[in-house]
Design a protein around this motif. Structure first.
Motif, mmCIF file in Angstrom:
data_model
loop_
_atom_site.group_PDB
_atom_site.id
_atom_site.type_symbol
_atom_site.label_atom_id
_atom_site.label_comp_id
_atom_site.label_asym_id
_atom_site.label_seq_id
_atom_site.Cartn_x
_atom_site.Cartn_y
_atom_site.Cartn_z
ATOM 1 N N LYS A 18 7.568 16.558 -6.835
ATOM 2 C CA LYS A 18 7.673 16.615 -8.297
ATOM 3 C C LYS A 18 7.987 18.025 -8.788
ATOM 4 O O LYS A 18 8.741 18.209 -9.746
ATOM 5 N N TYR A 19 7.393 19.015 -8.136
ATOM 6 C CA TYR A 19 7.547 20.402 -8.572
ATOM 7 C C TYR A 19 8.212 21.236 -7.478
ATOM 8 O O TYR A 19 7.767 22.345 -7.175
ATOM 9 N N ASP A 20 9.272 20.702 -6.892
ATOM 10 C CA ASP A 20 9.866 21.357 -5.718
ATOM 11 C C ASP A 20 10.347 22.780 -6.003
ATOM 12 O O ASP A 20 10.358 23.620 -5.094
ATOM 13 N N THR A 21 10.744 23.085 -7.239
ATOM 14 C CA THR A 21 11.224 24.436 -7.541
ATOM 15 C C THR A 21 10.110 25.481 -7.450
ATOM 16 O O THR A 21 10.396 26.677 -7.387
ATOM 17 N N ARG A 22 8.869 25.035 -7.423
ATOM 18 C CA ARG A 22 7.749 25.982 -7.303
ATOM 19 C C ARG A 22 7.507 26.396 -5.862
ATOM 20 O O ARG A 22 6.736 27.325 -5.602
ATOM 21 N N TYR A 23 8.121 25.687 -4.929
ATOM 22 C CA TYR A 23 7.878 25.937 -3.506
ATOM 23 C C TYR A 23 9.201 26.323 -2.843
ATOM 24 O O TYR A 23 10.146 25.531 -2.806
ATOM 25 N N ALA A 24 9.229 27.526 -2.294
ATOM 26 C CA ALA A 24 10.479 28.045 -1.740
ATOM 27 C C ALA A 24 11.007 27.196 -0.592
ATOM 28 O O ALA A 24 12.221 27.088 -0.387
ATOM 29 N N ASP A 25 10.111 26.583 0.173
ATOM 30 C CA ASP A 25 10.531 25.838 1.369
ATOM 31 C C ASP A 25 10.510 24.332 1.167
ATOM 32 O O ASP A 25 10.624 23.571 2.135
ATOM 33 N N ALA A 26 10.369 23.864 -0.073
ATOM 34 C CA ALA A 26 10.227 22.428 -0.314
ATOM 35 C C ALA A 26 11.588 21.756 -0.446
ATOM 36 O O ALA A 26 12.484 22.249 -1.136
ATOM 37 N N ASP A 27 11.726 20.615 0.237
ATOM 38 C CA ASP A 27 12.885 19.746 0.072
ATOM 39 C C ASP A 27 12.372 18.479 -0.616
ATOM 40 O O ASP A 27 11.591 17.723 -0.030
ATOM 41 N N ALA A 28 12.778 18.252 -1.855
ATOM 42 C CA ALA A 28 12.211 17.183 -2.648
ATOM 43 C C ALA A 28 12.354 15.826 -1.981
ATOM 44 O O ALA A 28 11.424 15.011 -1.996
ATOM 45 N N THR A 29 13.500 15.566 -1.369
ATOM 46 C CA THR A 29 13.722 14.270 -0.730
ATOM 47 C C THR A 29 12.798 14.076 0.465
ATOM 48 O O THR A 29 12.212 12.999 0.648
ATOM 49 N N GLN A 30 12.659 15.105 1.265
ATOM 50 C CA GLN A 30 11.763 15.003 2.424
ATOM 51 C C GLN A 30 10.320 14.788 1.989
ATOM 52 O O GLN A 30 9.592 13.990 2.591
ATOM 53 N N GLU A 31 9.899 15.487 0.942
ATOM 54 C CA GLU A 31 8.519 15.343 0.462
ATOM 55 C C GLU A 31 8.299 13.956 -0.149
ATOM 56 O O GLU A 31 7.262 13.325 0.061
ATOM 57 N N ARG A 32 9.306 13.456 -0.868
ATOM 58 C CA ARG A 32 9.219 12.103 -1.411
ATOM 59 C C ARG A 32 9.044 11.087 -0.297
ATOM 60 O O ARG A 32 8.218 10.157 -0.392
ATOM 61 N N ASP A 33 9.805 11.257 0.784
ATOM 62 C CA ASP A 33 9.743 10.305 1.888
ATOM 63 C C ASP A 33 8.410 10.386 2.637
ATOM 64 O O ASP A 33 7.914 9.369 3.134
ATOM 65 N N LYS A 34 7.816 11.573 2.690
ATOM 66 C CA LYS A 34 6.487 11.696 3.302
ATOM 67 C C LYS A 34 5.463 10.888 2.506
ATOM 68 O O LYS A 34 4.634 10.169 3.080
ATOM 69 N N ALA A 35 5.509 11.024 1.194
ATOM 70 C CA ALA A 35 4.576 10.275 0.347
ATOM 71 C C ALA A 35 4.832 8.777 0.449
ATOM 72 O O ALA A 35 3.898 7.971 0.529
ATOM 73 N N ALA A 36 6.111 8.398 0.468
ATOM 74 C CA ALA A 36 6.457 6.973 0.557
ATOM 75 C C ALA A 36 5.946 6.353 1.848
ATOM 76 O O ALA A 36 5.484 5.204 1.862
ATOM 77 N N ALA A 37 6.012 7.099 2.937
ATOM 78 C CA ALA A 37 5.540 6.582 4.223
ATOM 79 C C ALA A 37 4.057 6.233 4.159
ATOM 80 O O ALA A 37 3.599 5.268 4.798
ATOM 81 N N LEU A 38 3.293 6.985 3.386
ATOM 82 C CA LEU A 38 1.864 6.699 3.245
ATOM 83 C C LEU A 38 1.641 5.434 2.421
ATOM 84 O O LEU A 38 0.717 4.662 2.697
ATOM 85 N N LEU A 39 2.486 5.195 1.422
ATOM 86 C CA LEU A 39 2.353 3.975 0.629
ATOM 87 C C LEU A 39 2.676 2.728 1.447
ATOM 88 O O LEU A 39 2.091 1.663 1.219
ATOM 89 N N TRP A 40 3.610 2.855 2.379
ATOM 90 C CA TRP A 40 3.944 1.699 3.212
ATOM 91 C C TRP A 40 2.730 1.210 4.000
ATOM 92 O O TRP A 40 2.662 0.044 4.389
ATOM 93 N N ARG A 41 1.763 2.088 4.240
ATOM 94 C CA ARG A 41 0.576 1.697 5.017
ATOM 95 C C ARG A 41 -0.224 0.588 4.344
ATOM 96 O O ARG A 41 -0.910 -0.180 5.021
ATOM 97 N N VAL A 42 -0.155 0.538 3.018
ATOM 98 C CA VAL A 42 -0.970 -0.453 2.299
ATOM 99 C C VAL A 42 -0.133 -1.557 1.658
ATOM 100 O O VAL A 42 -0.689 -2.459 1.030
ATOM 101 N N ASP A 43 1.175 -1.513 1.815
ATOM 102 C CA ASP A 43 2.008 -2.497 1.131
ATOM 103 C C ASP A 43 1.716 -3.920 1.594
ATOM 104 O O ASP A 43 1.572 -4.829 0.764
ATOM 105 N N ALA A 44 1.628 -4.123 2.893
ATOM 106 C CA ALA A 44 1.365 -5.480 3.401
ATOM 107 C C ALA A 44 0.014 -5.991 2.907
ATOM 108 O O ALA A 44 -0.128 -7.158 2.518
ATOM 109 N N GLN A 45 -0.968 -5.125 2.909
ATOM 110 C CA GLN A 45 -2.308 -5.454 2.424
ATOM 111 C C GLN A 45 -2.252 -5.901 0.970
ATOM 112 O O GLN A 45 -2.896 -6.878 0.561
ATOM 113 N N LEU A 46 -1.452 -5.200 0.161
ATOM 114 C CA LEU A 46 -1.355 -5.497 -1.267
ATOM 115 C C LEU A 46 -0.448 -6.681 -1.565
ATOM 116 O O LEU A 46 -0.381 -7.141 -2.701
ATOM 117 N N ARG A 47 0.244 -7.189 -0.576
ATOM 118 C CA ARG A 47 0.987 -8.437 -0.754
ATOM 119 C C ARG A 47 0.045 -9.636 -0.626
ATOM 120 O O ARG A 47 0.337 -10.709 -1.139
#
Length: 209
Positions: A107-136
């Protein structure tokens, strides 16, 4: 008898989850809505962190949102939020830790010199996939009603979704989509998101909920 005081900021996901727990417990506090760029001296004096949420109950000062949730539910837990499997705490730790780290760097990638917004988004998304089947299978993480594992984490899912809502909505996590939609459509969410004017020392007390 004086009521506990809660310094809060409406859109902050940490403050949101504190308000959720207070409302669930059926407690009443004096709500002091803060503008983060202009924090009142009383907040700064009460806690060196000067962050929200901040709860003051007599001589007790609690400046961590999860601790405020625990404070509220220790007094009353009519909706049985604490009745959850032990891995509910693991899920909360995952969201508070690696998920929130990735979310901030996305969300705030410009605050972090080494942040790649897409890579960070995908890291967070991978954690959400852990509960998706459960929530279905169930509307909430552990069944037909929400628990602390849901309500201590879903405000951060909302923040993640709102960072790029078109991208979020295009993902094939039916369970996660339903989970967030149920929360956003709930009367509880509507109640905690009521708008209040900025608190001033001479303001009339605002009671929450």
């Amino acid at each position: 008898m004086s009521r506990p005081i809660l310094y809060s900021f409406r859109r902050c996901p940490y403050a949101m989850r504190a308000r959720l727990a207070i409302a669930s417990a059926g407690l009443e506090v004096e709500l002091r809505e803060v503008v983060l760029r202009d924090k009142p001296a009383q907040l700064i004096e009460a806690s060196p962190k000067a962050t929200v949420p901040l709860l003051i109950d007599g001589d007790t000062v609690i400046d961590e949102s999860r601790d405020i949730m625990d404070w509220a539910l220790a007094q009353a837990d009519p909706e049985a939020w604490r009745d959850m499997p032990s891995d509910g705490e693991d899920w909360i730790a995952t969201i508070d830790g690696p998920f929130k780290t990735a979310l901030d760097r996305y969300k705030y990638d410009t605050r972090y010199a080494d942040a790649d917004a897409t890579q960070e988004r995908d890291k967070a998304a991978a954690l959400l996939w852990r509960v998706d089947a459960q929530l279905r299978d169930t509307p909430w993480l552990y069944g037909e009603t929400p628990t602390l594992a849901d309500m201590a984490t879903i405000t951060f899912i909302r923040q993640f979704a709102n960072t790029d809502r078109a991208w979020f909505d295009a993902q094939d996590w039916i369970g996660v989509h339903g989970w967030l939609t149920r929360f956003l459509a709930s009367e509880r969410f509507e109640a905690i998101m009521a708008k209040y004017p900025k608190w001033q020392p001479d303001s009339e007390p605002v009671l929450f909920p």
